[in-house]
Motif scaffolding. Structure first.
Motif, PDB file in Angstrom:
ATOM      1  N   PRO A 115       0.829  -1.208   0.000  1.00 59.17           N
ATOM      2  CA  PRO A 115       0.000   0.000   0.000  1.00 59.17           C
ATOM      3  C   PRO A 115       0.870   1.267   0.000  1.00 59.17           C
ATOM      4  CG  PRO A 115      -0.703  -1.523   1.722  1.00 59.17           C
ATOM      5  CD  PRO A 115       0.587  -2.047   1.173  1.00 59.17           C
ATOM      6  N   LEU A 116       0.340   2.331  -0.542  1.00 60.99           N
ATOM      7  CA  LEU A 116       1.054   3.606  -0.579  1.00 60.99           C
ATOM      8  C   LEU A 116       1.454   4.059   0.825  1.00 60.99           C
ATOM      9  CD1 LEU A 116       2.079   5.954  -2.292  1.00 60.99           C
ATOM     10  CD2 LEU A 116      -0.198   6.974  -2.116  1.00 60.99           C
ATOM     11  N   GLU A 117       0.599   3.839   1.795  1.00 54.64           N
ATOM     12  CA  GLU A 117       0.921   4.240   3.171  1.00 54.64           C
ATOM     13  C   GLU A 117       2.172   3.534   3.682  1.00 54.64           C
ATOM     14  OE1 GLU A 117       1.137   6.218   6.592  1.00 54.64           O
ATOM     15  OE2 GLU A 117      -0.138   6.759   4.889  1.00 54.64           O
ATOM     16  N   THR A 118       2.400   2.312   3.242  1.00 60.87           N
ATOM     17  CA  THR A 118       3.609   1.586   3.643  1.00 60.87           C
ATOM     18  C   THR A 118       4.854   2.300   3.132  1.00 60.87           C
ATOM     19  OG1 THR A 118       2.450  -0.520   3.703  1.00 60.87           O
ATOM     20  CG2 THR A 118       4.841  -0.621   3.455  1.00 60.87           C
ATOM     21  N   VAL A 119       4.807   2.817   1.911  1.00 59.95           N
ATOM     22  CA  VAL A 119       5.937   3.557   1.354  1.00 59.95           C
ATOM     23  C   VAL A 119       6.238   4.769   2.229  1.00 59.95           C
ATOM     24  CG1 VAL A 119       6.775   4.859  -0.653  1.00 59.95           C
ATOM     25  CG2 VAL A 119       5.448   2.751  -0.980  1.00 59.95           C
ATOM     26  N   TYR A 120       5.190   5.489   2.649  1.00 57.73           N
ATOM     27  CA  TYR A 120       5.402   6.653   3.506  1.00 57.73           C
ATOM     28  C   TYR A 120       5.909   6.238   4.891  1.00 57.73           C
ATOM     29  CZ  TYR A 120       3.188   9.482  -0.073  1.00 57.73           C
ATOM     30  OH  TYR A 120       2.907  10.126  -1.255  1.00 57.73           O
ATOM     31  N   GLN A 121       5.467   5.106   5.417  1.00 57.22           N
ATOM     32  CA  GLN A 121       5.984   4.617   6.699  1.00 57.22           C
ATOM     33  C   GLN A 121       7.462   4.262   6.586  1.00 57.22           C
ATOM     34  OE1 GLN A 121       3.572   1.397   8.157  1.00 57.22           O
ATOM     35  NE2 GLN A 121       1.728   2.657   8.246  1.00 57.22           N
ATOM     36  N   TRP A 122       7.834   3.617   5.476  1.00 61.15           N
ATOM     37  CA  TRP A 122       9.247   3.307   5.264  1.00 61.15           C
ATOM     38  C   TRP A 122      10.078   4.587   5.299  1.00 61.15           C
ATOM     39  CZ3 TRP A 122       8.704  -0.182   0.313  1.00 61.15           C
ATOM     40  CH2 TRP A 122       8.284  -1.452   0.689  1.00 61.15           C
ATOM     41  N   ARG A 123       9.570   5.630   4.677  1.00 63.65           N
ATOM     42  CA  ARG A 123      10.316   6.898   4.643  1.00 63.65           C
ATOM     43  C   ARG A 123      10.457   7.483   6.049  1.00 63.65           C
ATOM     44  NH1 ARG A 123      12.908  10.641   1.848  1.00 63.65           N
ATOM     45  NH2 ARG A 123      12.349  12.819   2.139  1.00 63.65           N
ATOM     46  N   ARG A 124       9.350   7.475   6.808  1.00 66.55           N
ATOM     47  CA  ARG A 124       9.407   8.002   8.176  1.00 66.55           C
ATOM     48  C   ARG A 124      10.370   7.210   9.054  1.00 66.55           C
ATOM     49  NH1 ARG A 124       3.913   8.743   7.183  1.00 66.55           N
ATOM     50  NH2 ARG A 124       3.340   6.809   8.215  1.00 66.55           N
ATOM     51  N   LYS A 125      10.378   5.886   8.866  1.00 64.86           N
ATOM     52  CA  LYS A 125      11.237   5.007   9.679  1.00 64.86           C
ATOM     53  C   LYS A 125      12.631   4.833   9.083  1.00 64.86           C
ATOM     54  CE  LYS A 125       7.332   2.262  11.279  1.00 64.86           C
ATOM     55  NZ  LYS A 125       6.696   0.925  11.223  1.00 64.86           N
ATOM     56  N   ARG A 126      12.837   5.389   7.882  1.00 63.14           N
ATOM     57  CA  ARG A 126      14.115   5.273   7.163  1.00 63.14           C
ATOM     58  C   ARG A 126      14.501   3.809   6.931  1.00 63.14           C
ATOM     59  NH1 ARG A 126      16.507  10.398   7.030  1.00 63.14           N
ATOM     60  NH2 ARG A 126      15.669  11.814   8.570  1.00 63.14           N
ATOM     61  N   THR A 127      13.515   2.996   6.525  1.00 64.91           N
ATOM     62  CA  THR A 127      13.770   1.581   6.276  1.00 64.91           C
ATOM     63  C   THR A 127      13.624   1.203   4.806  1.00 64.91           C
ATOM     64  OG1 THR A 127      11.468   1.013   6.767  1.00 64.91           O
ATOM     65  CG2 THR A 127      13.026   0.893   8.586  1.00 64.91           C
ATOM     66  N   GLY A 128      13.050   2.039   4.005  1.00 62.60           N
ATOM     67  CA  GLY A 128      12.829   1.721   2.601  1.00 62.60           C
ATOM     68  C   GLY A 128      13.880   2.352   1.717  1.00 62.60           C
ATOM     69  N   PRO A 129      13.645   2.330   0.412  1.00 62.55           N
ATOM     70  CA  PRO A 129      14.602   2.968  -0.497  1.00 62.55           C
ATOM     71  C   PRO A 129      14.664   4.476  -0.223  1.00 62.55           C
ATOM     72  CG  PRO A 129      12.630   2.245  -1.691  1.00 62.55           C
ATOM     73  CD  PRO A 129      12.510   1.747  -0.292  1.00 62.55           C
ATOM     74  N   PRO A 130      15.862   5.054  -0.342  1.00 67.75           N
ATOM     75  CA  PRO A 130      15.985   6.489  -0.051  1.00 67.75           C
ATOM     76  C   PRO A 130      15.282   7.336  -1.107  1.00 67.75           C
ATOM     77  CG  PRO A 130      18.044   5.641  -0.915  1.00 67.75           C
ATOM     78  CD  PRO A 130      17.129   4.457  -0.738  1.00 67.75           C
ATOM     79  N   GLY A 131      14.564   8.321  -0.637  1.00 65.81           N
ATOM     80  CA  GLY A 131      13.880   9.252  -1.521  1.00 65.81           C
ATOM     81  C   GLY A 131      14.388  10.659  -1.283  1.00 65.81           C
ATOM     82  N   PHE A 132      13.939  11.575  -2.101  1.00 68.38           N
ATOM     83  CA  PHE A 132      14.321  12.974  -1.953  1.00 68.38           C
ATOM     84  C   PHE A 132      13.157  13.841  -2.401  1.00 68.38           C
ATOM     85  CE2 PHE A 132      15.513  11.567  -6.127  1.00 68.38           C
ATOM     86  CZ  PHE A 132      15.180  12.609  -6.961  1.00 68.38           C
ATOM     87  N   ARG A 133      13.198  15.083  -1.999  1.00 74.95           N
ATOM     88  CA  ARG A 133      12.132  16.016  -2.342  1.00 74.95           C
ATOM     89  C   ARG A 133      12.571  16.939  -3.469  1.00 74.95           C
ATOM     90  NH1 ARG A 133       7.432  15.394  -0.211  1.00 74.95           N
ATOM     91  NH2 ARG A 133       7.389  14.436   1.815  1.00 74.95           N
ATOM     92  N   ILE A 134      11.645  17.173  -4.367  1.00 77.32           N
ATOM     93  CA  ILE A 134      11.771  18.232  -5.373  1.00 77.32           C
ATOM     94  C   ILE A 134      10.568  19.113  -5.103  1.00 77.32           C
ATOM     95  CG2 ILE A 134      11.681  18.795  -7.811  1.00 77.32           C
ATOM     96  CD1 ILE A 134      13.209  16.301  -8.408  1.00 77.32           C
TER      97      ILE A 134
END
Length: 79
Positions: free
Chosen positions: A34-53
């Motif tokens: 689920p999309l929410e899981t992707v956002y949880q990974w980001r908050r917990k720093r456990t998923g692939p690294p992302g960046f903001r534009i």
């Protein structure tokens, strides 16, 4: 170079990532979560690294590939 089109979004990880920055929706589709899981990974720093534009979250395909390879090698060394 021809674009690989697959009906299963996870096939993108096997067949080559697109030549563009990925969105959170792309990541959710690729990993089948689920999309929410992707956002949880980001908050917990456990998923692939992302960046903001600006206000938009994006993922570099090279970083996603490295994340997958790291997870696969960590799983093999634990076995």
């Amino acid at each position: 170079m021809p674009t690989v089109v697959a009906s299963d979004p996870r096939a993108t990880l096997r067949g080559g990532l697109p030549d563009r920055y990925l969105t959170p929706d792309d990541i959710a589709d690729m990993f089948g979560v689920p999309l929410e899981t992707v956002y949880q990974w980001r908050r917990k720093r456990t998923g692939p690294p992302g960046f903001r534009i600006g206000k938009h979250l994006r993922y570099d395909p090279a970083d996603v590939r490295a994340y997958v390879m790291q997870r696969k090698s960590a799983g093999q060394s634990a076995a």
